[in-house]
Design a protein around this motif. Structure first.
Motif, mmCIF file in Angstrom:
data_model
loop_
_atom_site.group_PDB
_atom_site.id
_atom_site.type_symbol
_atom_site.label_atom_id
_atom_site.label_comp_id
_atom_site.label_asym_id
_atom_site.label_seq_id
_atom_site.Cartn_x
_atom_site.Cartn_y
_atom_site.Cartn_z
ATOM 1 N N VAL A 141 0.686 -1.259 -0.087
ATOM 2 C CA VAL A 141 -0.049 -0.015 -0.068
ATOM 3 C C VAL A 141 0.832 1.220 -0.028
ATOM 4 O O VAL A 141 0.726 2.217 -0.642
ATOM 5 N N VAL A 142 1.911 1.474 0.769
ATOM 6 C CA VAL A 142 2.817 2.414 0.862
ATOM 7 C C VAL A 142 3.115 3.161 -0.421
ATOM 8 O O VAL A 142 3.178 4.142 -0.888
ATOM 9 N N PRO A 143 3.846 2.143 -1.351
ATOM 10 C CA PRO A 143 4.223 2.641 -2.592
ATOM 11 C C PRO A 143 3.148 3.232 -3.509
ATOM 12 O O PRO A 143 3.207 4.175 -4.266
ATOM 13 N N LEU A 164 2.308 6.564 -1.893
ATOM 14 C CA LEU A 164 3.453 7.588 -2.204
ATOM 15 C C LEU A 164 3.098 8.175 -3.891
ATOM 16 O O LEU A 164 3.325 9.249 -4.227
ATOM 17 N N ASP A 165 3.050 7.078 -4.760
ATOM 18 C CA ASP A 165 2.989 7.409 -6.083
ATOM 19 C C ASP A 165 1.685 8.338 -6.421
ATOM 20 O O ASP A 165 1.640 9.137 -7.209
ATOM 21 N N ALA A 166 0.650 8.245 -5.798
ATOM 22 C CA ALA A 166 -0.540 8.869 -5.795
ATOM 23 C C ALA A 166 -0.426 10.194 -5.409
ATOM 24 O O ALA A 166 -1.002 11.219 -6.163
ATOM 25 N N ILE A 167 0.362 10.389 -4.382
ATOM 26 C CA ILE A 167 0.474 11.753 -3.634
ATOM 27 C C ILE A 167 1.528 12.475 -4.966
ATOM 28 O O ILE A 167 0.962 13.538 -5.174
ATOM 29 N N LEU A 174 3.246 3.361 -10.896
ATOM 30 C CA LEU A 174 2.072 3.175 -10.105
ATOM 31 C C LEU A 174 0.957 2.020 -10.522
ATOM 32 O O LEU A 174 0.724 1.443 -9.637
ATOM 33 N N THR A 175 1.035 1.878 -11.802
ATOM 34 C CA THR A 175 0.265 0.673 -12.364
ATOM 35 C C THR A 175 0.706 -0.333 -11.908
ATOM 36 O O THR A 175 0.008 -1.299 -11.498
ATOM 37 N N ALA A 183 0.172 -5.136 -8.299
ATOM 38 C CA ALA A 183 0.733 -6.164 -7.348
ATOM 39 C C ALA A 183 -0.228 -6.043 -6.193
ATOM 40 O O ALA A 183 -0.465 -7.145 -5.735
ATOM 41 N N LEU A 184 -0.734 -5.098 -5.690
ATOM 42 C CA LEU A 184 -1.634 -5.185 -4.586
ATOM 43 C C LEU A 184 -2.747 -5.804 -5.272
ATOM 44 O O LEU A 184 -3.387 -6.802 -4.504
#
Length: 88
Positions: free
Chosen positions: A38-40, A43-46, A65-66, A71-72
């Motif tokens: 979730v954290v990556p 961060l990418d969304a921010i 981001l994709t 992966a999630l």
């Protein structure tokens, strides 16, 4: 692997799309290390939101981001399928 939240649904009824995504994210509690997934993405969304402020150019890290979102989704899908097989 997709969550079946289409572009049309996300744009026409963002509330319903968010509820659908939130329901799927409930499975995060069952993953071994949900923060690592979730954290990556967060961060990418921010960074994506910040880079679009007043800019009219392509986001250079959108592919990353994709990959992180994929992966999630992959981990949550595996978890859901394992649950279904255990119950079935």
């Amino acid at each position: 692997m997709a969550w079946h939240i289409g572009r049309t649904e996300a744009l026409s009824d963002p509330g319903a799309a968010r509820r659908k995504a939130l329901a799927r994210l409930q499975g995060l509690t069952e993953l071994e290390d949900p923060e690592a997934l979730v954290v990556p993405i967060l961060l990418d969304a921010i960074l994506m939101a910040e880079s679009y402020r007043g800019a009219r150019h392509q986001i250079s890290f959108l592919p990353e981001l994709t990959r992180n979102v994929d992966a999630l989704l992959r981990e949550l899908t595996i978890l859901e399928k394992a649950k279904a097989w255990a119950e079935g």
